[in-house]
Design an enzyme around this catalytic site. Structure first.
Site, PDB file in Angstrom:
ATOM      1  N   GLY A 103     -45.478 100.814  14.066  1.00 40.98           N
ATOM      2  CA  GLY A 103     -46.673 101.291  13.379  1.00 40.98           C
ATOM      3  C   GLY A 103     -46.423 102.098  12.130  1.00 40.98           C
TER       4      GLY A 103
ATOM      5  N   GLU B   3     -40.059  99.440  17.346  1.00 46.16           N
ATOM      6  CA  GLU B   3     -40.602  98.117  17.086  1.00 46.16           C
ATOM      7  C   GLU B   3     -41.251  98.022  15.704  1.00 46.16           C
ATOM      8  OE1 GLU B   3     -41.669  97.215  21.790  1.00 46.16           O
ATOM      9  OE2 GLU B   3     -43.253  97.844  20.420  1.00 46.16           O
ATOM     10  N   PRO B   4     -40.489  98.222  14.639  1.00 48.29           N
ATOM     11  CA  PRO B   4     -41.063  98.111  13.297  1.00 48.29           C
ATOM     12  C   PRO B   4     -41.349  96.660  12.947  1.00 48.29           C
ATOM     13  CG  PRO B   4     -38.702  98.366  13.140  1.00 48.29           C
ATOM     14  CD  PRO B   4     -39.043  98.505  14.596  1.00 48.29           C
ATOM     15  N   GLY B   5     -42.388  96.449  12.187  1.00 48.05           N
ATOM     16  CA  GLY B   5     -42.708  95.115  11.684  1.00 48.05           C
ATOM     17  C   GLY B   5     -43.169  95.206  10.253  1.00 48.05           C
ATOM     18  N   ARG B   6     -44.385  95.748  10.079  1.00 51.43           N
ATOM     19  CA  ARG B   6     -44.979  95.907   8.757  1.00 51.43           C
ATOM     20  C   ARG B   6     -44.053  96.634   7.793  1.00 51.43           C
ATOM     21  NH1 ARG B   6     -50.620  96.638   7.939  1.00 51.43           N
ATOM     22  NH2 ARG B   6     -50.782  97.020  10.183  1.00 51.43           N
TER      23      ARG B   6
ATOM     24  N   ARG C  90     -56.388  89.897   5.679  1.00 48.52           N
ATOM     25  CA  ARG C  90     -56.455  91.346   5.820  1.00 48.52           C
ATOM     26  C   ARG C  90     -57.587  92.005   5.036  1.00 48.52           C
ATOM     27  NH1 ARG C  90     -53.175  94.664   4.385  1.00 48.52           N
ATOM     28  NH2 ARG C  90     -53.391  96.086   6.140  1.00 48.52           N
TER      29      ARG C  90
ATOM     30  N   TYR D 226     -60.017  93.811   7.575  1.00 46.48           N
ATOM     31  CA  TYR D 226     -59.796  95.253   7.654  1.00 46.48           C
ATOM     32  C   TYR D 226     -60.249  96.021   6.411  1.00 46.48           C
ATOM     33  CZ  TYR D 226     -56.429  93.551  11.168  1.00 46.48           C
ATOM     34  OH  TYR D 226     -55.824  92.926  12.222  1.00 46.48           O
TER      35      TYR D 226
ATOM     36  N   CYS E 272     -66.176  79.635   1.954  1.00 46.97           N
ATOM     37  CA  CYS E 272     -67.638  79.828   1.969  1.00 46.97           C
ATOM     38  C   CYS E 272     -68.024  81.000   2.867  1.00 46.97           C
ATOM     39  CB  CYS E 272     -68.331  78.545   2.408  1.00 46.97           C
ATOM     40  SG  CYS E 272     -68.215  77.238   1.184  1.00 46.97           S
ATOM     41  N   GLU E 273     -67.544  82.164   2.507  1.00 50.68           N
ATOM     42  CA  GLU E 273     -67.865  83.432   3.159  1.00 50.68           C
ATOM     43  C   GLU E 273     -67.873  84.515   2.091  1.00 50.68           C
ATOM     44  OE1 GLU E 273     -68.452  83.939   6.391  1.00 50.68           O
ATOM     45  OE2 GLU E 273     -67.730  82.062   7.298  1.00 50.68           O
TER      46      GLU E 273
END
Length: 447
Positions: A239, A273-276, A312, A316, A376-377
């Site tokens: 995180g 547990e790094p990802g981003r 994203r 978000y 189309c949003e």
């Protein structure tokens, strides 16, 4: 984004021109920098070197096997949440003894496959899941290694859709239930309790939530350790924050300084547990301008990437820095270290909130525009009221910080084939995922 830079008005990824990559491979196009992946992984490894640590890369953040293979070569383990992610890590030759299986909805097939691969452990999210793992392991004549995922009811002050450590979230087990499980673990001979796990959400821009949660977890371990619950590992999750614009982000060393004391206090090996934080700024999404539309009130820049390629911003309200790949105007916040970066973002935020005729706002040779996709949003928008150099049809735009939860969350919405991905290694590039075709799109369907 250390290895993305502008040279004489042109964007480069390491030694490769973004324009040349787009010309060769088409758009939309994800472009990854190997050197950035290496630098970020090594920085995390160094930060946590004072305690025995498994760095388990969060596969959900970026699951393309070309990236996973780079990290495997560097020594990474993997944090997985599905049988598909298990298969991806096995495809690149991952060490199963550095693989952690998380997630609240593991299927029986997932559990059997992971046991057959001899993974390090399952992060168990509920009593019902623990019972199921016990039964499957017994049926297979095995003992399943598990950790209990604790929900510490700690607010990480992140987006409501990505917070995972509060009691109203679906993740983890409360302390009272965990205490009962540990006391009764002897009645489940086909599971072996190896540790506790906690994950608070992402991205987290302060170390305080880690301290608050891990203090509770370390105390729990010291109180409940026994021959049947040895708690060899403390999994502190991931995180860590990512620099998307001008926000303050703790260094890896600062995160480590907040986490390591609790692993030492509990007498545990550590898993993170790094990802981003590894892959987020290791990629850009290149997209080509299709149309410029001025409706008298706003200026719209329509590009060929859509929310199906990078969801994203739509999901978000996430911010991604955007800038043309060719521009006589130096990006005022490129690499987020230029002298006027703070002023740029402050002014941008104020102008976005004014509610005035944003079409009339022009300064410093820049224009205010919305960068939108073809889906189309109305939510298919990458940037709202963003100050950018004037652009024309055919120009390329780079959407930065696209490596995490970019392609891994891509879809075929509006029957759009997914983008290609390339990995740049110095002055060479190679395709790590070819562009989908319309035949790929319909391959599993029948009339």
């Amino acid at each position: 984004m250390d290895h993305f830079s502008y040279n004489q008005g042109r964007l480069f990824c390491e030694g490769m021109s973004a324009d040349a990559l787009a010309e060769q491979y088409g758009t939309p196009l994800y472009v990854y920098s190997r050197k950035t992946l290496e630098d970020k992984y090594r920085a995390i490894k160094k930060a946590f070197e004072s305690v025995q640590t498994i760095i388990a890369f969060s596969v959900k953040s970026c699951s393309i096997i070309g990236v996973l293979n780079v990290l495997r070569e560097l020594g990474a383990g993997f944090d997985i949440v599905s049988g598909g992610e298990l298969a991806r890590t096995m495809r690149v030759g991952a060490d199963p003894r550095k693989t952690v299986f998380a997630g609240v909805g593991k299927t029986d097939e997932d559990i059997r496959d992971a046991l057959a691969q001899d993974i390090l452990m399952f992060n168990v999210e509920s009593e019902a899941e623990l019972d199921n793992i016990q039964n499957i392991a017994a049926d297979m004549g095995m003992v399943a290694p598990v950790a209990l995922r604790i929900n510490p009811d700690v607010d990480a002050n992140t987006h409501a859709k990505t917070t995972t450590g509060k009691k109203e979230n679906k993740f983890g087990i409360d302390f009272a239930t965990a205490s009962r499980i540990v006391r009764n673990i002897a009645v489940q001979p086909n599971v072996r309790l190896l540790g506790l796990d906690v994950h608070l959400g992402s991205p987290i821009y302060t170390t305080t939530p880690y301290r608050d949660a891990l203090e509770k977890v370390a105390d729990f371990i010291l109180e409940h350790r026994s021959p049947r619950a040895q708690f060899e590992y403390l999994n502190a999750g991931g995180g860590y924050g990512l620099l998307y614009r001008d926000q303050a982000v703790p260094s890896f060393q600062e995160y480590a300084e907040a986490i390591i004391p609790y692993a030492k206090k509990a007498g545990c090996k550590l898993i993170v547990e790094p990802g981003r934080s590894i892959v987020g700024n290791a990629a850009v999404l290149l997209t080509r301008v299709l149309y410029i539309k001025d409706n008298g009130h706003k200026l719209f820049t329509t590009v060929d990437a859509g929310m199906n390629d990078l969801i994203r911003p739509a999901m978000y309200d996430a911010y991604h820095f955007c800038w043309p790949t060719r521009s006589a105007t130096v990006p005022p916040a490129h690499l987020f270290t230029s002298s006027d970066a703070v002023a740029y973002f402050t002014r941008e935020a104020l102008e976005t909130q004014t509610g005035t005729n944003t079409r009339e706002i022009q300064a410093d040779g820049l224009v205010m525009t919305d960068v939108v996709g073809p889906i189309c949003e109305s939510s298919d928008t990458f940037a709202k009221a963003r100050r950018l150099p004037p652009m024309q049809r055919g120009q390329l735009l780079a959407i930065f910080s696209a490596g995490a939860y970019g392609f891994s969350m891509a879809s075929n919405y509006n029957s759009r084939p997914r983008a290609a991905e390339v990995l740049v290694e110095g002055d060479t590039a190679r395709v790590i995922r070819r562009r989908e075709t319309l035949d790929d799109l319909m391959a599993g369907e029948t009339v």
